[in-house]
Scaffold this motif. Structure first.
Motif, mmCIF file in Angstrom:
data_model
loop_
_atom_site.group_PDB
_atom_site.id
_atom_site.type_symbol
_atom_site.label_atom_id
_atom_site.label_comp_id
_atom_site.label_asym_id
_atom_site.label_seq_id
_atom_site.Cartn_x
_atom_site.Cartn_y
_atom_site.Cartn_z
ATOM 1 N N VAL A 182 0.841 -1.187 0.000
ATOM 2 C CA VAL A 182 0.000 0.000 0.000
ATOM 3 C C VAL A 182 0.881 1.242 0.000
ATOM 4 O O VAL A 182 0.616 2.201 -0.732
ATOM 5 C CB VAL A 182 -0.946 0.001 1.227
ATOM 6 N N LYS A 183 1.928 1.207 0.789
ATOM 7 C CA LYS A 183 2.828 2.364 0.888
ATOM 8 C C LYS A 183 3.421 2.719 -0.471
ATOM 9 O O LYS A 183 3.427 3.882 -0.880
ATOM 10 C CB LYS A 183 3.940 2.083 1.892
ATOM 11 N N ASP A 184 3.895 1.722 -1.182
ATOM 12 C CA ASP A 184 4.493 1.963 -2.498
ATOM 13 C C ASP A 184 3.448 2.502 -3.475
ATOM 14 O O ASP A 184 3.702 3.457 -4.204
ATOM 15 C CB ASP A 184 5.132 0.684 -3.037
ATOM 16 N N ALA A 220 0.678 4.094 -2.777
ATOM 17 C CA ALA A 220 0.298 5.446 -2.354
ATOM 18 C C ALA A 220 1.341 6.466 -2.786
ATOM 19 O O ALA A 220 1.004 7.558 -3.255
ATOM 20 C CB ALA A 220 0.094 5.481 -0.844
ATOM 21 N N GLU A 221 2.606 6.106 -2.636
ATOM 22 C CA GLU A 221 3.678 7.018 -3.046
ATOM 23 C C GLU A 221 3.657 7.260 -4.552
ATOM 24 O O GLU A 221 3.833 8.380 -5.009
ATOM 25 C CB GLU A 221 5.036 6.470 -2.610
ATOM 26 N N SER A 269 -2.861 9.532 0.037
ATOM 27 C CA SER A 269 -2.734 9.174 1.442
ATOM 28 C C SER A 269 -2.578 7.661 1.628
ATOM 29 O O SER A 269 -3.417 6.882 1.163
ATOM 30 C CB SER A 269 -3.976 9.645 2.199
ATOM 31 N N THR A 270 -1.512 7.269 2.317
ATOM 32 C CA THR A 270 -1.293 5.851 2.610
ATOM 33 C C THR A 270 -2.414 5.310 3.484
ATOM 34 O O THR A 270 -2.908 4.198 3.260
ATOM 35 C CB THR A 270 0.074 5.649 3.300
ATOM 36 N N ASN A 271 -2.840 6.082 4.480
ATOM 37 C CA ASN A 271 -3.903 5.626 5.383
ATOM 38 C C ASN A 271 -5.208 5.401 4.629
ATOM 39 O O ASN A 271 -5.899 4.403 4.852
ATOM 40 C CB ASN A 271 -4.114 6.626 6.518
#
Length: 143
Positions: A28-30, A32-33, A38-40
């Motif tokens: 998810v982090k990748d 989102a970036e 927003s990662t959340n």
């Protein structure tokens, strides 16, 4: 009809998972970036897609996200039905208090428009959306 951010992010995440190399975990982090979101918020969307059995989540080292179904099996219309509130007007719901609901032509017109909207989306799968996989990978800088 304007789709919610939730549906927008759901489509973005599915596109990302469809183009992501299968030999590496997608996070998810990748995602989102790469989309600058927003990662959340994207994590909540991912959780919903896991609940709907569209995405598989593996925890721990080497874990991540992957599609639970082949892209050809993920229908865009069905996805949007799962992520959107389809009550465009109060009279679309069970608690309609409009005094003209039983004779309203606008209700019929809106239902017809919504049906046409989904008739078009039902013609597309995730596989159709990622036919330009190479260009999507370039845009998102996915190796």
């Amino acid at each position: 009809m304007q789709l919610t951010t939730h549906s927008d992010y759901a489509m973005r995440l599915l596109i990302y998972l469809a183009i992501h190399p299968q030999d590496k975990p997608a996070t998810v982090k990748d995602a989102a970036e790469r989309y600058s979101v927003s990662t959340n918020h994207l994590a909540k969307v991912a959780q919903r897609l896991v609940q709907e059995k569209i995405v598989i989540s593996q925890r721990g080292r080497g874990g991540g996200l992957k599609l639970a179904l082949a892209p050809e099996m993920i229908n865009i219309g069905q996805l949007i039905r799962k992520t959107e509130n389809l009550e465009l007007l109060e009279c679309f719901g069970d608690n309609c208090e409009c005094s003209i609901a039983s004779v309203c032509i606008l209700y019929s017109a809106m239902r017809k428009a919504q049906k046409a909207f989904f008739d078009v989306l039902d013609e597309y799968t995730l596989a159709d959306v990622v036919k330009n996989k190479h260009r999507l990978k370039q845009s998102l800088n996915v190796a």
